[in-house]
Design a protein around this motif. Structure first.
Motif, PDB file in Angstrom:
ATOM      1  N   UNK A 290       0.747  -1.165  -0.114  1.00  0.00           N
ATOM      2  CA  UNK A 290      -0.041   0.179  -0.068  1.00  0.00           C
ATOM      3  C   UNK A 290       0.795   1.350   0.158  1.00  0.00           C
ATOM      4  N   UNK A 291       1.865   1.234   0.946  1.00  0.00           N
ATOM      5  CA  UNK A 291       2.817   2.369   0.891  1.00  0.00           C
ATOM      6  C   UNK A 291       3.325   2.615  -0.450  1.00  0.00           C
ATOM      7  N   UNK A 292       3.872   1.644  -1.225  1.00  0.00           N
ATOM      8  CA  UNK A 292       4.587   1.509  -2.398  1.00  0.00           C
ATOM      9  C   UNK A 292       3.589   2.248  -3.098  1.00  0.00           C
ATOM     10  N   UNK A 293       2.375   1.810  -3.393  1.00  0.00           N
ATOM     11  CA  UNK A 293       1.530   2.292  -4.049  1.00  0.00           C
ATOM     12  C   UNK A 293       1.347   3.635  -3.818  1.00  0.00           C
ATOM     13  N   UNK A 294       1.204   4.253  -2.712  1.00  0.00           N
ATOM     14  CA  UNK A 294       1.192   5.729  -2.211  1.00  0.00           C
ATOM     15  C   UNK A 294       2.214   6.402  -2.749  1.00  0.00           C
ATOM     16  N   UNK A 295       3.597   5.844  -2.708  1.00  0.00           N
ATOM     17  CA  UNK A 295       4.697   6.545  -3.170  1.00  0.00           C
ATOM     18  C   UNK A 295       4.750   6.694  -4.859  1.00  0.00           C
ATOM     19  N   UNK A 296       4.305   5.623  -5.229  1.00  0.00           N
ATOM     20  CA  UNK A 296       4.526   5.815  -6.759  1.00  0.00           C
ATOM     21  C   UNK A 296       3.435   6.859  -7.513  1.00  0.00           C
ATOM     22  N   UNK A 297       2.143   6.688  -6.596  1.00  0.00           N
ATOM     23  CA  UNK A 297       1.430   7.693  -6.958  1.00  0.00           C
ATOM     24  C   UNK A 297       1.712   9.094  -6.883  1.00  0.00           C
ATOM     25  N   UNK A 298       2.555   9.329  -5.698  1.00  0.00           N
ATOM     26  CA  UNK A 298       3.041  10.633  -5.438  1.00  0.00           C
ATOM     27  C   UNK A 298       4.507  11.048  -5.775  1.00  0.00           C
TER      28      UNK A 298
END
Lengths: 380, 216
Positions: free
Chosen positions: A275-283
């Motif tokens: 989830x955090x990786x998805x958050x980082x990718x998106x940001x």
């Protein structure tokens, strides 16, 4: 002011990105729920199962020390004091003497029947236990066959004469019931302790005390040692079959729950990391922008770890509440007993959630620091 | 001494692709220079180098007396933070922070965030009444003005603007150019990178790139 703005930034980052935050929060909260639930179950299972095991009889016997025949009943209260802090299901005192019943010498036990029922709930009674203060006697099933060979149950309600032996006063007692245990007790008779002590002239004396204590294997052994050194004139003994099998089953169950908890913890870690990786990718663009504005890698790390920890704290808070409800429902369904809310487990699951989210954020944070600030100029 | 000086600057990607080749120019303090050129001419690469987001593979870039070819990545970040104010074509505001908070972010990375200072800059671009609006609640022109206020908040020695009017309608384009004129009049040094001749004409001087070289 810097700290205030930092907190404002990470707080709004979660609050104003509601959908994203909700997904990440759900991941953390589900993990925290299961962890908190499993830890509660892990802690509660031995206690709950310990109570279940108490249905199989006493796990601690107290016998007289130094080959004496009896010891004083007051010792029971001393032992109870040492056992305080552990749940005592029951403590049944017994005085065993040979009495003459209907002109036959029968080994008779005097006891407290209220405590006896607590310690040995598996005793099967046809009829009733002797009433306290009444002149009643309980006859073992084998003994009943001797007294009433054709129809043993007919002995119930009949009078028997009891004396301490030849030349002593004879008293009449009514048979209140027949006891079946599948053990030696079926050859004995049982009456109220006070009556037996009076008949044989041994006031306040008992031969053995049976304790049923909710305690796990090791702590039971510790208790045995404490009693041994703390109370004189008696000798404690663990009922090895019961204590050992209880210890074995509980140990295996605890290992099982521990393994499940560890696996859940690992899965939570993977889930939160994803989830955090998805958050980082998106940001990526936002990270690039912040770096273009002059943010050092430490700033980016601090912000993402801060967000992760805040997320972990909120997730842990929700999770610990939900975990309690989960454990409560498990306990009610399996053991039919509720459990208390444990503040220490709540704090543990919040701290664990913060650590898990923090650790899970480390890989994404490393990715975040590698983002090239020039992406904001390229419009990627 | 010039505020910015480029001497024989070149940029080669992967040892093969030559994005910039022998670039020489300087920008004086208080000057407004436009860098122009078609797509693929090397504008963005040059902007990255001047904006301390990339290092040239050859030549010297001296900004405010510091040789950028001599410093590591951390120092480049520090120089970018201390000396450059950036304005982007796509505004690039942090979506979950309000207009004033977006300005305070730049202050936060630079030193201490100060609400009053941030409000003063917002007032300067005429957006004090929009201070507590999120970027999604602002028009393109308003977002670009917030971006300019953010670029100014740390008193940079150089304002670097990448296609500052590229995403704006004519009215907002005029408004933004008016702000740039005011900043120039106040003595700010400005470099705008654009492919629009209209925006390029607003600057004092134009540098035109073509195939990684200065055409004029």
């Amino acid at each position: 002011m810097r700290l205030k703005f930092f907190l404002r930034m990470i707080f709004y980052s979660l609050l104003r990105r509601r959908m994203r935050m909700l997904i990440a929060l759900t991941a953390v909260a589900v993990g925290a729920t299961i962890i908190s639930g499993m830890v509660t179950v892990y802690r509660e299972v031995p206690q709950q199962l310990g109570r279940e095991f108490r249905a199989y009889g006493a796990n601690l016997l107290i016998i007289p020390a130094n080959e004496a025949a009896t010891f004083d009943t007051n010792k029971i209260s001393d032992i109870r004091e040492i056992l305080s802090g552990h749940e005592i299901i029951g403590a049944a005192p017994f005085l065993y003497e040979r009495l003459e019943i209907n002109k036959q010498y029968i080994l008779t036990g005097g006891t407290n029947f209220t405590e006896l029922q607590r310690v040995s709930p598996y005793w099967q009674i046809e009829g009733a236990y002797p009433a306290a203060g009444g002149r009643e006697v309980l006859i073992g099933a084998q003994l009943a066959k001797i007294f009433s060979p054709y129809e043993p149950s007919e002995i119930i309600g009949q009078e028997v004469t009891i004396s301490a032996g030849e030349g002593t006063a004879m008293k009449k007692y009514v048979v209140s019931g027949i006891v079946s245990t599948g053990g030696k007790e079926e050859e004995f008779a049982f009456m109220n302790l006070d009556d037996l002590q009076q008949i044989v002239g041994k006031p306040n004396q008992i031969s053995i005390a049976q304790f049923s204590v909710v305690a796990e294997g090791d702590s039971l052994k510790t208790l045995e040692q404490k009693i041994s050194s703390g109370v004189t004139g008696i000798q404690p003994q663990l009922v090895q079959q019961i204590a050992n099998s209880e210890f074995n089953v509980l140990s295996k169950l605890q290992v099982l729950v521990l393994l499940v908890t560890a696996i859940v913890l690992l899965l939570t870690l993977i889930c939160v990391t994803t989830t955090m990786m998805a958050v980082v990718t998106e940001r990526r663009k936002e990270i690039g922008l912040k770096k273009a504005l002059g943010a050092a890698n430490e700033n980016i790390v601090r912000e993402f770890l801060g967000e992760g920890c805040l997320l972990g704290a909120f997730g842990g808070l929700f999770g610990s509440g939900l975990g309690y409800l989960f454990a409560q429902s498990v306990s009610l369904q399996v053991f039919g007993r509720g459990i208390y809310f444990s503040v220490s487990i709540a704090i543990l699951s919040i701290v664990l959630s913060i650590i898990v989210t923090g650790v899970a954020s480390l890989i994404p944070v490393r990715i975040a620091t590698a983002v090239d600030p020039a992406i904001v100029l390229r419009g990627e | 001494m010039a505020l910015l000086e480029l001497k024989d600057v070149s940029m080669v990607y992967n040892g093969k692709v030559r994005a910039l080749d022998g670039i020489n120019f300087s920008v004086e303090k208080g000057e407004w220079v436009a860098i122009m050129g078609p797509s693929g001419s090397g504008k963005t690469t040059l902007m990255n180098i001047i904006g301390c987001m990339d290092k040239a593979t050859g030549g010297e870039v001296i900004l405010d007396g510091i040789d950028l070819s001599d410093v590591d990545a951390d120092k480049l970040t520090e120089i970018r933070r201390e000396k450059i104010g950036m304005v982007f074509q796509q505004f690039h505001l942090v979506p979950y922070l309000t207009a004033v908070e977006n300005i305070m972010v730049a202050q936060y990375y630079h030193g201490l965030p100060d609400l009053n200072d941030a409000m003063t800059e917002l007032k300067r671009v005429g957006l004090e009444d929009r201070a507590n609006h999120l970027p999604s609640q602002l028009s393109g022109g308003e977002q670009q003005r917030v971006c300019i206020a953010r670029a100014l908040i740390n008193y940079p020695v150089l304002i670097l603007a990448d296609e500052p009017t590229g995403n704006l309608d004519e009215a907002n384009q005029n408004l933004v150019m008016k702000i740039f004129h005011e900043l120039h009049a106040e003595g700010h040094t400005i470099i705008t990178v654009t492919h629009s001749p209209d925006v390029g004409r607003e600057a004092q001087r134009c540098i035109v790139l073509e195939h990684g070289r200065i055409k004029s």
